[in-house]
Design a protein around this motif. Structure first.
Motif, PDB file in Angstrom:
ATOM      1  N   UNK A 362     -15.793 -31.953  23.303  1.00 54.02           N
ATOM      2  CA  UNK A 362     -16.585 -32.690  24.333  1.00 54.02           C
ATOM      3  C   UNK A 362     -15.844 -33.881  25.108  1.00 54.02           C
ATOM      4  N   UNK A 363     -16.617 -34.766  25.614  1.00 51.37           N
ATOM      5  CA  UNK A 363     -18.020 -34.803  25.387  1.00 51.37           C
ATOM      6  C   UNK A 363     -18.733 -35.514  26.565  1.00 51.37           C
ATOM      7  N   UNK A 364     -18.190 -35.072  27.962  1.00 52.57           N
ATOM      8  CA  UNK A 364     -19.018 -35.501  29.220  1.00 52.57           C
ATOM      9  C   UNK A 364     -20.147 -35.336  29.284  1.00 52.57           C
ATOM     10  N   UNK A 365     -21.020 -36.312  29.690  1.00 54.54           N
ATOM     11  CA  UNK A 365     -22.348 -36.161  29.899  1.00 54.54           C
ATOM     12  C   UNK A 365     -22.719 -35.396  30.996  1.00 54.54           C
ATOM     13  N   UNK A 366     -23.507 -34.190  30.966  1.00 54.12           N
ATOM     14  CA  UNK A 366     -23.591 -33.119  31.940  1.00 54.12           C
ATOM     15  C   UNK A 366     -24.258 -33.924  33.499  1.00 54.12           C
ATOM     16  N   UNK A 375     -16.313 -40.242  40.501  1.00 52.61           N
ATOM     17  CA  UNK A 375     -16.766 -40.561  39.114  1.00 52.61           C
ATOM     18  C   UNK A 375     -16.454 -39.384  37.966  1.00 52.61           C
ATOM     19  N   UNK A 376     -16.492 -38.272  38.661  1.00 49.50           N
ATOM     20  CA  UNK A 376     -16.246 -37.157  37.593  1.00 49.50           C
ATOM     21  C   UNK A 376     -15.107 -37.341  37.092  1.00 49.50           C
ATOM     22  N   UNK A 377     -13.830 -37.598  38.057  1.00 46.96           N
ATOM     23  CA  UNK A 377     -12.733 -37.627  37.511  1.00 46.96           C
ATOM     24  C   UNK A 377     -12.351 -39.103  36.788  1.00 46.96           C
ATOM     25  N   UNK A 378     -12.998 -40.178  36.988  1.00 43.69           N
ATOM     26  CA  UNK A 378     -12.675 -41.203  36.090  1.00 43.69           C
ATOM     27  C   UNK A 378     -13.257 -41.108  34.777  1.00 43.69           C
ATOM     28  N   UNK A 379     -14.411 -40.466  34.580  1.00 48.47           N
ATOM     29  CA  UNK A 379     -15.041 -40.200  33.285  1.00 48.47           C
ATOM     30  C   UNK A 379     -14.299 -39.436  32.410  1.00 48.47           C
ATOM     31  N   UNK A 380     -13.922 -38.079  33.233  1.00 48.39           N
ATOM     32  CA  UNK A 380     -13.263 -36.900  32.422  1.00 48.39           C
ATOM     33  C   UNK A 380     -11.877 -37.648  31.826  1.00 48.39           C
ATOM     34  N   UNK A 411     -14.452 -28.808  40.690  1.00 51.45           N
ATOM     35  CA  UNK A 411     -13.703 -30.131  40.427  1.00 51.45           C
ATOM     36  C   UNK A 411     -13.589 -30.611  38.841  1.00 51.45           C
ATOM     37  N   UNK A 412     -14.507 -30.507  38.063  1.00 46.36           N
ATOM     38  CA  UNK A 412     -14.453 -31.062  36.613  1.00 46.36           C
ATOM     39  C   UNK A 412     -13.178 -30.346  36.168  1.00 46.36           C
ATOM     40  N   UNK A 413     -13.350 -28.902  36.117  1.00 52.02           N
ATOM     41  CA  UNK A 413     -12.406 -27.967  35.399  1.00 52.02           C
ATOM     42  C   UNK A 413     -11.252 -28.573  35.784  1.00 52.02           C
TER      43      UNK A 413
END
Length: 423
Positions: A362-366, A375-380, A411-413
């Motif tokens: 986990x455990x990124x908030x969907x 934002x996606x990059x920073x949180x991941x 992008x997340x992957x």
């Protein structure tokens, strides 16, 4: 059909260092899948009669050998076993499904969920879509936790809006229909897993999954999906012997079903006890954990090399108890800080007398996948730094939302695939 449509799935469809997302305009069924689908169109939908010929699926599902002659398991499998890995592997719960346009197009040809999950060639195509489009390190079988129910005497229908519906099981007489599972009721599961092992190659892990007894029992006792779970909670408190009898039979069946998947090619089993998060800690220890452990123990007794993962939604109060079952990896939802979660998993294992700190998923908030790329990059990256480079499988804290933009999922992957921990 043109050559683009018949193109076999590539093991590396996008450059690893590229964030550009090129959505697929056509579904890329392999030639073998297309021929088999054509056969199904001619013969009608009958999943139990489905069989693959030797030209479509190889029975050899062993991992490929590395250059030095030794077998090297997929990155995700090594991480789930607690090994230090060259990078963090990644996949997404519910990665195959409604957020992908290819899937929505496929639904027009195969309008019911059971068609899409019980015709092996269609289930394989759906399973491959996110792997092909995003390069996920895991390819999970497109199926459902209720799929084994008919094989144990509990038939059901799926309303496309209301979900599963079945006759409630609320008495000892009702329970008489629940019997030992007949694996011949789910040949399509084995066939799809064998096909996936052949399609994805040795670098990608093929993932199987099962529902846990308590969560499955919620459907049996309630007769449908629920928000309050009052019927099963009443049974737990007023007739605990009846509920324990149901749970025990389910645990025996689901343990066998997990072995069935492994022997067909699944390299990891994730057990979902999604609705156990509605239980108090006391009731979790009475009605959920022991039956999770029965499944895990059955897997490890026969296939100790196969990693196991447990996921429970809203499980923040239960992490130590989840870890104490002996599962290899605890999948955290997004309400738990990753660093704190890792420590709590280690504490739970230590208190149960288990060796090692245990793995985490986990455990990124969907919801983050609806945000801007920075934002996606920073949180991941924050999660990966807190998790470290040993025993972590990156994932979401719950299933991907249906409205998620495909570009953001990609992008997340790619963010996770390109990240490297500091030595």
């Amino acid at each position: 059909l043109n050559t683009a449509t018949l193109l076999l799935c590539s093991s590396d469809p996008h450059p690893r260092d590229s964030y550009s997302f090129r959505p697929q305009t056509k579904m890329k069924f392999s030639a073998a899948l297309i021929l088999l689908l054509a056969s199904h169109e001619a013969n009608g939908f009958n999943p139990q009669s489905t069989r693959l010929n030797s030209a479509s699926v190889s029975e050899d599902v062993s991992p490929a050998a590395s250059k030095d002659g030794e077998q090297k398991d997929p990155l995700l499998i090594r991480a789930a076993r607690g090994e230090k890995t060259e990078r963090t592997p990644v996949w997404m719960m519910r990665q195959a499904g409604r957020h992908i346009k290819e899937y929505r197009d496929l639904c027009k040809e195969y309008p019911t969920f059971r068609q899409r999950s019980e015709i092996p060639e269609v289930a394989v195509e759906v399973s491959l879509q996110p792997w092909r489009n995003y390069q996920t390190d895991g390819c999970i079988l497109f199926s459902d936790i209720l799929t084994p129910f008919p094989g144990m005497g509990c038939d059901f229908t799926i309303d496309e809006k209301l979900g599963p519906i079945m006759d409630p099981m609320r008495s000892w007489d009702d329970m008489k229909k629940l019997h030992k599972m007949d694996m011949e009721a789910t040949p399509f599961v084995a066939e799809a897993l064998k096909m996936l092992r052949k399609e994805v190659g040795p670098e990608t892990a093929v993932l199987g999954f099962v529902g846990c007894p308590y969560t499955l029992a919620t459907y049996l006792v309630e007769g449908k999906t629920s928000k309050e779970y009052l019927e099963i909670k009443k049974m737990a408190l007023n007739e605990p012997e009846l509920l324990h009898a149901i749970l025990k039979q389910l645990a025996e069946n689901i343990g066998d079903y997990a072995l069935f998947q492994i022997e067909a090619g699944a390299q990891l089993i994730q057990i979902f006890d999604s609705w156990a998060g509605h239980l108090s800690p006391r009731d979790y220890e009475a009605f959920a954990a022991p039956y999770q452990k029965m499944i895990l123990d059955k897997i490890k007794a026969k296939h100790p090399e196969v990693p196991t993962v447990v996921y429970i939604k809203h499980s923040g109060a239960l992490i130590e108890r989840m870890a104490a079952t002996g599962v290899d990896v605890v999948s955290l939802d997004w309400t738990v800080d990753m660093a704190e979660g890792r420590q709590r998993i280690a504490n739970g294992r230590n208190a149960a007398g288990l060796e090692g700190p245990g793995g985490v998923q986990g455990n990124l908030d969907p919801a983050v996948l609806f945000c801007k790329h920075d934002v996606i990059e920073e949180r991941a990256v924050e999660i990966m730094k807190k998790a470290g480079n040993t025993g972590h499988v990156m994932n979401l804290g719950h299933g991907i939302e249906a409205a998620t933009p495909e570009e953001n999922a990609h992008f997340f992957i790619q963010t996770v695939r390109n990240y490297r921990h500091e030595e």
